[in-house]
Design an enzyme around this catalytic site. Structure first.
Site: not given
Ligand code: AMP
Length: 211
Positions: A13, A88, A156
């Site tokens: 993404k 999400r 990460r």
């Molecule tokens: P990502 O970089 O998009 O994979 O996000 C990393 C982490 O941030 C996720 O595993 C969640 O813990 C948190 N996070 C990011 N976006 C959301 C969202 N829209 N709703 C809830 N938690 C989020």
């Protein structure tokens, strides 16, 4: 244009959003990047979100909805934006609609689970500017630092194997239902995201009608 990128963690993404963002000259809004920055800065949001991220869980809906409500009304979003990692959950998707945001397209990146796992384990990230790389698929020029800002690349915390498993479970349970939510609204455009970045982006741009 207002575009949402949907897909499992590691589906690409962020990478695809970056490409479309440059092409359309509109910003990418990534809740993950915003939250990780807050954690690094030890801000109140960061302290609130840290424990959820560490466990591979979602940060509570009201917290991320507030982040989005502030960010997408900033000046640089006035001609459109790309949402990477939001919504999400169904609650988040409904909140977006309730604040009057009219989405033009939802791109669902479909990637098999074994590819996802190999992608996440090789992912490296710049903790400063948020750009992501992969040790074999998309290495930075020197393999150690960020091409854009020179910061050292890191793994990460939530890309560690036990957390990846939890994140995938959360994805299937809480985020996957959004595919049908946007399909019913006639906004869903599914792209196979298993192949090379350029192949996927050509397909994404085509499906969005961007030259
Ligand atoms: P990502 O970089 O998009 O994979 O996000 C990393 C982490 O941030 C996720 O595993 C969640 O813990 C948190 N996070 C990011 N976006 C959301 C969202 N829209 N709703 C809830 N938690 C989020």
């Amino acid at each position: 244009m207002k575009i949402i990128f949907l897909g499992a963690p590691g589906a690409g993404k962020g990478t695809q959003a970056e490409i479309v963002s440059k092409k359309l000259n509109i910003p990418t809004v990534s809740t993950g990047v915003i939250i990780r920055k807050a954690i690094k800065e030890k801000s109140p949001l960061g302290r609130q979100a840290e424990e959820f991220i560490e466990r591979g869980e979602l940060v509570p809906d009201d917290v991320v909805i507030e982040i989005i409500k502030t960010r997408i009304f900033e000046e640089d979003c006035k001609n459109g934006f790309i949402l990477d990692g939001f919504p999400r959950t169904l609650i988040q998707a409904k909140a977006l609609s309730e604040i009057g945001v009219e989405i033009d397209a939802v791109v669902n990146l479909e990637v098999p689970e074994d590819t996802i796992i190999s992608r996440l384990s090789g992912r490296r990230q710049c903790a400063k500017c948020g750009l992501t790389y992969h040790i074999t698929d998309k290495p930075s020029k020197d393999g150690i630092t960020c091409d854009s800002c020179g910061e050292k690349l890191t793994i990460r915390d939530d890309d560690k194997p036990e957390t990846v498993e939890a994140r995938l479970r959360v994805y299937h349970k809480q985020t996957e239902p959004l595919i049908n939510y946007y399909k019913v609204k006639n906004l869903l455009k599914t792209v196979k995201g298993k192949n090379a970045v350029e192949e996927t982006s050509a397909e994404v741009l085509k499906i969005l009608g961007v030259n």
